[in-house]
Design a protein around this motif. Structure first.
Motif, mmCIF file in Angstrom:
data_model
loop_
_atom_site.group_PDB
_atom_site.id
_atom_site.type_symbol
_atom_site.label_atom_id
_atom_site.label_comp_id
_atom_site.label_asym_id
_atom_site.label_seq_id
_atom_site.Cartn_x
_atom_site.Cartn_y
_atom_site.Cartn_z
ATOM 1 N N THR A 1 0.844 -1.172 0.000
ATOM 2 C CA THR A 1 0.000 0.000 0.000
ATOM 3 C C THR A 1 0.888 1.234 0.000
ATOM 4 O OG1 THR A 1 -1.721 1.148 1.270
ATOM 5 C CG2 THR A 1 -0.352 -0.357 2.530
ATOM 6 N N GLY A 2 0.345 2.371 0.385
ATOM 7 C CA GLY A 2 1.166 3.580 0.360
ATOM 8 C C GLY A 2 0.464 4.674 1.140
ATOM 9 N N GLU B 1 0.694 5.872 -2.914
ATOM 10 C CA GLU B 1 0.179 5.042 -4.008
ATOM 11 C C GLU B 1 1.275 4.047 -4.394
ATOM 12 O OE1 GLU B 1 -2.507 4.129 -5.388
ATOM 13 O OE2 GLU B 1 -1.357 2.929 -6.811
ATOM 14 N N ASN C 1 -13.154 0.166 -2.142
ATOM 15 C CA ASN C 1 -13.165 0.780 -0.806
ATOM 16 C C ASN C 1 -13.561 2.239 -0.948
ATOM 17 O OD1 ASN C 1 -12.276 -1.487 0.529
ATOM 18 N ND2 ASN C 1 -10.150 -0.826 0.655
ATOM 19 N N MET D 1 -2.134 8.762 6.917
ATOM 20 C CA MET D 1 -2.428 7.372 6.564
ATOM 21 C C MET D 1 -1.407 6.858 5.534
ATOM 22 S SD MET D 1 -5.013 5.366 7.257
ATOM 23 C CE MET D 1 -6.265 4.309 6.622
#
Ligand code: SAM
Length: 349
Positions: free
Chosen positions: A84-85, A87, A178, A344
């Motif tokens: 994940t990141g 991106e 999501n 995040m």
């Protein structure tokens, strides 16, 4: 059990995999999420500020180092790995890492190698991802309206994401959508998104906004508890709780009218920490034992200290003894600071 792994140079390394990673609360750590870059080609308003300061490039682990770290975790019992990141698909040569990790899927050491992406680069990479052993991916998409998409992502193009989803499905990957539920932005559109996703054979998972990192606005303006969203959806759909699990934090409901599944990720209204099986690695080699806490372990130092993974393995074991019981996110107008300062994109969503 000790396992011998052979690295790309042909060197043998002994990895001490005697003890599975069990935290102080008896939870086995079997899921590693890796943020391969904190950079992103979107600037989603709830995620980042428009002008972001990213981690210095000199601090980044190389892809070879990330591969070695991930392989050490797999030797210690990780069965599911998510890139994940930021991106993940904007990191240069990321497919090298995907291919290396894919070998663990082909060998059976890993049950699943997967990816969370904004979909912008997916049309270029979908076929190769599938070839590397990626069977399922999550695409983050908060709206089907092109103007609203621009408003939320600031820099994104909806048509590129749609091409990416098409390419992923053509390549045979299962796609899950999501969406962060955002009051006044996409909440009225969720029923339409549900019908669209299920109509294409994709599950839809809704996520509550988490107070992570400074952004240019007040998160409370768009925070929507999913308990409220569920009640609203129940007016239009027949929803039933089901036991389906993907190894992640979502709880699932079946939707009778569409025949599809709706996932709910509710870090704010119903935390799911009691069943947490995850740890998170950043692109600089920092291990966070909880998304919502600041305690972390530096894995870059032991990684670089020796070609043998024994020291690294001991540092990982010590870190797991510090995995906290859970996060305590609170989002309200009286608290103007995020619960954790990092975005995040650093820890990986
Ligand atoms: N760029 C990839 C993507 O868009 O999926 C991976 C990283 S992104 C940080 C992962 C997920 O976190 C996305 O679904 C994004 O919408 C979500 N996200 C980002 N900031 C969030 C926040 N503060 N609260 C809840 N979800 C967030």
């Amino acid at each position: 059990m000790n396992t011998v792994t052979i690295d790309r140079t042909g060197a043998h390394k002994l990895v001490d995999a005697k003890t599975p990673m069990i935290d102080p609360f008896g939870r086995a750590v079997t899921y590693l999420r890796v943020s391969v870059t904190d950079r992103c080609d979107f600037r989603c308003t709830y995620c980042m500020a428009e002008n972001m300061t990213f981690l210095p490039k000199k601090d980044l682990l190389s892809l070879e180092e990330l591969n070695r770290l991930c392989s050490a975790f797999i030797a210690k019992g990780v069965r599911k790995l998510r890139l994940t990141g930021g991106e993940p698909l904007v990191r240069k040569n990321v497919m090298f890492l995907v291919r290396e990790l894919g070998r663990h899927v082909h060998s059976g050491a890993l049950d699943e190698l997967t990816l969370t992406t904004n979909g912008s680069q997916l049309s270029r990479f979908a076929a190769e991802l599938a070839d590397c052993g990626v069977r399922r991916i999550n695409v983050s998409l908060d709206t089907l309206d092109a103007d609203k998409f621009k408003q939320i992502t600031r820099w994104g193009e909806l048509s590129k994401v749609m091409e990416g989803i098409d390419a992923a499905q053509t390549a045979g990957m299962h796609v899950k959508i999501n969406a962060v539920a955002l009051k006044g932005l996409n909440d009225a559109e969720i029923p339409e998104m549900l019908r669209w996703a299920h109509g294409r054979g994709m599950d839809l998972t809704l996520i509550e906004t988490m107070p992570m990192g400074e952004i240019d606005e007040d998160r409370t303006d768009h925070y929507l508890p999913l308990s409220e969203m569920r009640d609203r959806l129940a007016g239009a759909f027949t929803l039933s709780d089901i036991a389906y699990k993907t190894g992640g934090p979502a709880r699932y409901l079946s939707v009778a009218e569409t025949g599809g599944r709706l996932g709910l990720i509710t870090p704010m209204t119903h935390n799911f920490c009691e069943s947490c099986n995850r740890v998170r690695l950043t692109c600089t080699g920092t291990l966070y034992m909880c998304l919502g806490q600041n305690d972390a372990a530096d894995l870059r130092t032991p990684l670089r200290a020796s070609d043998d993974d024994a020291y690294l393995s001991r540092v990982i074991d010590e870190a797991i003894t510090r995995k906290p019981k859970g996060h305590d996110f609170i989002i309200d107008r009286t608290r103007n600071k995020p619960a954790v300062a990092r975005h995040m994109s650093v820890t990986g969503g």
